[in-house]
Design a protein around this motif. Structure first.
Motif, mmCIF file in Angstrom:
data_model
loop_
_atom_site.group_PDB
_atom_site.id
_atom_site.type_symbol
_atom_site.label_atom_id
_atom_site.label_comp_id
_atom_site.label_asym_id
_atom_site.label_seq_id
_atom_site.Cartn_x
_atom_site.Cartn_y
_atom_site.Cartn_z
ATOM 1 N N ASP A 101 -112.050 -3.227 -33.538
ATOM 2 C CA ASP A 101 -110.652 -2.872 -33.781
ATOM 3 C C ASP A 101 -110.511 -1.606 -34.609
ATOM 4 O OD1 ASP A 101 -111.492 -3.915 -36.214
ATOM 5 O OD2 ASP A 101 -109.621 -4.981 -36.584
ATOM 6 N N LEU A 102 -111.590 -0.875 -34.826
ATOM 7 C CA LEU A 102 -111.542 0.379 -35.568
ATOM 8 C C LEU A 102 -110.974 1.476 -34.673
ATOM 9 C CD1 LEU A 102 -112.467 1.504 -38.365
ATOM 10 C CD2 LEU A 102 -114.504 2.310 -37.188
ATOM 11 N N VAL A 103 -109.938 2.165 -35.172
ATOM 12 C CA VAL A 103 -109.323 3.263 -34.428
ATOM 13 C C VAL A 103 -109.251 4.489 -35.315
ATOM 14 C CG1 VAL A 103 -107.961 1.722 -32.946
ATOM 15 C CG2 VAL A 103 -106.961 2.632 -35.057
ATOM 16 N N ARG A 104 -109.045 5.639 -34.680
ATOM 17 C CA ARG A 104 -108.912 6.902 -35.417
ATOM 18 C C ARG A 104 -107.756 7.674 -34.794
ATOM 19 N NH1 ARG A 104 -112.696 10.574 -38.268
ATOM 20 N NH2 ARG A 104 -112.048 12.721 -37.876
ATOM 21 N N ARG A 105 -106.887 8.160 -35.644
ATOM 22 C CA ARG A 105 -105.743 8.924 -35.172
ATOM 23 C C ARG A 105 -105.569 10.158 -36.051
ATOM 24 N NH1 ARG A 105 -102.603 4.348 -34.158
ATOM 25 N NH2 ARG A 105 -103.831 4.121 -32.280
ATOM 26 N N ARG A 106 -105.425 11.308 -35.405
ATOM 27 C CA ARG A 106 -105.119 12.569 -36.103
ATOM 28 C C ARG A 106 -103.624 12.815 -35.953
ATOM 29 N NH1 ARG A 106 -108.350 17.093 -37.272
ATOM 30 N NH2 ARG A 106 -110.031 15.965 -36.223
ATOM 31 N N VAL A 107 -102.975 13.280 -37.019
ATOM 32 C CA VAL A 107 -101.550 13.594 -36.950
ATOM 33 C C VAL A 107 -101.298 14.983 -37.520
ATOM 34 C CG1 VAL A 107 -100.758 11.190 -37.059
ATOM 35 C CG2 VAL A 107 -101.000 12.487 -39.160
ATOM 36 N N ILE A 108 -100.330 15.644 -36.939
ATOM 37 C CA ILE A 108 -99.793 16.894 -37.486
ATOM 38 C C ILE A 108 -98.350 16.577 -37.870
ATOM 39 C CG2 ILE A 108 -99.274 19.325 -37.079
ATOM 40 C CD1 ILE A 108 -102.252 18.712 -36.895
ATOM 41 N N VAL A 164 -93.074 19.632 -45.792
ATOM 42 C CA VAL A 164 -94.126 18.671 -46.126
ATOM 43 C C VAL A 164 -95.185 19.241 -47.072
ATOM 44 C CG1 VAL A 164 -93.806 17.256 -44.060
ATOM 45 C CG2 VAL A 164 -95.350 19.222 -43.968
ATOM 46 N N GLN A 165 -95.041 20.507 -47.445
ATOM 47 C CA GLN A 165 -95.941 21.085 -48.444
ATOM 48 C C GLN A 165 -95.157 21.316 -49.728
ATOM 49 O OE1 GLN A 165 -98.295 24.411 -47.102
ATOM 50 N NE2 GLN A 165 -99.025 23.327 -45.306
ATOM 51 N N GLY A 166 -95.825 21.100 -50.866
ATOM 52 C CA GLY A 166 -95.169 21.270 -52.152
ATOM 53 C C GLY A 166 -94.299 20.091 -52.544
ATOM 54 N N VAL A 167 -94.492 18.948 -51.886
ATOM 55 C CA VAL A 167 -93.686 17.753 -52.167
ATOM 56 C C VAL A 167 -94.575 16.534 -52.451
ATOM 57 C CG1 VAL A 167 -91.672 18.568 -50.864
ATOM 58 C CG2 VAL A 167 -93.436 17.215 -49.697
ATOM 59 N N PHE A 168 -95.823 16.780 -52.815
ATOM 60 C CA PHE A 168 -96.807 15.724 -53.116
ATOM 61 C C PHE A 168 -97.148 14.870 -51.897
ATOM 62 C CE2 PHE A 168 -94.805 16.771 -57.147
ATOM 63 C CZ PHE A 168 -95.917 17.078 -57.904
ATOM 64 N N ARG A 171 -104.794 17.369 -45.307
ATOM 65 C CA ARG A 171 -104.834 18.745 -45.811
ATOM 66 C C ARG A 171 -103.582 19.503 -45.398
ATOM 67 N NH1 ARG A 171 -109.334 21.513 -41.826
ATOM 68 N NH2 ARG A 171 -108.162 21.203 -39.905
ATOM 69 N N ASN A 172 -103.255 20.533 -46.193
ATOM 70 C CA ASN A 172 -102.219 21.487 -45.818
ATOM 71 C C ASN A 172 -102.834 22.473 -44.840
ATOM 72 O OD1 ASN A 172 -100.308 20.392 -47.554
ATOM 73 N ND2 ASN A 172 -100.700 21.846 -49.185
ATOM 74 N N THR A 173 -102.023 22.987 -43.922
ATOM 75 C CA THR A 173 -102.496 24.004 -42.995
ATOM 76 C C THR A 173 -101.740 25.316 -43.250
ATOM 77 O OG1 THR A 173 -100.916 23.409 -41.281
ATOM 78 C CG2 THR A 173 -103.030 22.258 -41.252
ATOM 79 N N ALA A 174 -102.284 26.401 -42.751
ATOM 80 C CA ALA A 174 -101.701 27.718 -42.978
ATOM 81 C C ALA A 174 -100.307 27.869 -42.371
ATOM 82 C CB ALA A 174 -102.633 28.802 -42.427
ATOM 83 N N ASP A 175 -100.004 27.087 -41.337
ATOM 84 C CA ASP A 175 -98.684 27.215 -40.688
ATOM 85 C C ASP A 175 -97.599 26.358 -41.335
ATOM 86 O OD1 ASP A 175 -99.266 24.644 -39.794
ATOM 87 O OD2 ASP A 175 -99.280 25.164 -37.660
ATOM 88 N N GLY A 176 -97.912 25.719 -42.467
ATOM 89 C CA GLY A 176 -96.905 24.942 -43.195
ATOM 90 C C GLY A 176 -96.850 23.471 -42.836
ATOM 91 N N THR A 177 -97.683 23.043 -41.901
ATOM 92 C CA THR A 177 -97.729 21.620 -41.556
ATOM 93 C C THR A 177 -98.762 20.921 -42.439
ATOM 94 O OG1 THR A 177 -99.416 21.956 -39.841
ATOM 95 C CG2 THR A 177 -97.090 22.051 -39.149
ATOM 96 N N VAL A 178 -98.798 19.615 -42.323
ATOM 97 C CA VAL A 178 -99.846 18.804 -42.937
ATOM 98 C C VAL A 178 -100.602 18.135 -41.796
ATOM 99 C CG1 VAL A 178 -100.312 16.720 -44.304
ATOM 100 C CG2 VAL A 178 -98.693 18.422 -45.148
ATOM 101 N N VAL A 206 -89.460 15.256 -43.159
ATOM 102 C CA VAL A 206 -90.288 15.270 -41.957
ATOM 103 C C VAL A 206 -89.409 15.471 -40.732
ATOM 104 C CG1 VAL A 206 -91.914 13.955 -40.548
ATOM 105 C CG2 VAL A 206 -92.005 13.779 -43.053
ATOM 106 N N GLN A 207 -89.764 16.455 -39.922
ATOM 107 C CA GLN A 207 -89.042 16.716 -38.677
ATOM 108 C C GLN A 207 -89.678 15.988 -37.504
ATOM 109 O OE1 GLN A 207 -89.095 20.983 -38.496
ATOM 110 N NE2 GLN A 207 -87.307 21.175 -39.823
ATOM 111 N N ARG A 208 -91.015 16.013 -37.446
ATOM 112 C CA ARG A 208 -91.703 15.283 -36.383
ATOM 113 C C ARG A 208 -93.170 15.100 -36.737
ATOM 114 N NH1 ARG A 208 -91.931 20.437 -34.152
ATOM 115 N NH2 ARG A 208 -93.879 20.938 -33.088
ATOM 116 N N VAL A 209 -93.779 14.117 -36.070
ATOM 117 C CA VAL A 209 -95.197 13.812 -36.244
ATOM 118 C C VAL A 209 -95.841 13.806 -34.866
ATOM 119 C CG1 VAL A 209 -96.869 12.082 -37.017
ATOM 120 C CG2 VAL A 209 -94.755 12.421 -38.303
ATOM 121 N N GLU A 210 -96.930 14.546 -34.734
ATOM 122 C CA GLU A 210 -97.673 14.599 -33.479
ATOM 123 C C GLU A 210 -98.970 13.805 -33.644
ATOM 124 O OE1 GLU A 210 -98.387 18.615 -32.101
ATOM 125 O OE2 GLU A 210 -96.525 19.278 -33.042
ATOM 126 N N PRO A 211 -99.073 12.602 -33.072
ATOM 127 C CA PRO A 211 -100.305 11.821 -33.170
ATOM 128 C C PRO A 211 -101.246 12.085 -31.989
ATOM 129 C CG PRO A 211 -98.556 10.443 -32.333
ATOM 130 C CD PRO A 211 -97.969 11.826 -32.527
#
Length: 91
Positions: free
Chosen positions: A3-10, A15-19, A38-45, A72-77
């Motif tokens: 049941d172990l899964v892995r999901r990446r999200v953008i 979302v930066q500078g708000v802890f 991590r923070n990314t250069a384009d301002g997303t997390v 948060v405007q949207r999350v891309e999983p």
């Protein structure tokens, strides 16, 4: 563990500078989820969550809201193959 899964999200929005990263780490540790954020250069997390399906799904849902100051405007999983990471880190 089957049941172990892995999901990446953008995460897009204010979302930066708000802890976001530290709040995400605390939430992941509370739920027993491994990975990183991590923070990314384009301002997303960007974050990766690995663990039981329910806990990972809860983390993706948490990212849709984030900490109190986030807007948060949207999350891309994206599903990925589990790598067996054991802790959660801020990068």
């Amino acid at each position: 563990m089957s049941d172990l899964v892995r999901r990446r999200v953008i995460v897009h929005g204010r979302v930066q500078g708000v802890f976001f990263r530290d709040s995400c780490r605390q939430e992941a540790e509370r739920r027993g989820v491994a990975g990183w954020v991590r923070n990314t250069a384009d301002g997303t997390v960007e974050a990766v969550f690995e663990g039981p399906e329910e806990a990972v799904a809860a983390m993706v849902a948490w990212c849709s809201v984030g900490p109190p100051r986030a807007q948060v405007q949207r999350v891309e999983p994206l599903d990925e193959a589990p790598e067996g990471v054991r802790r959660f880190a801020i990068r």
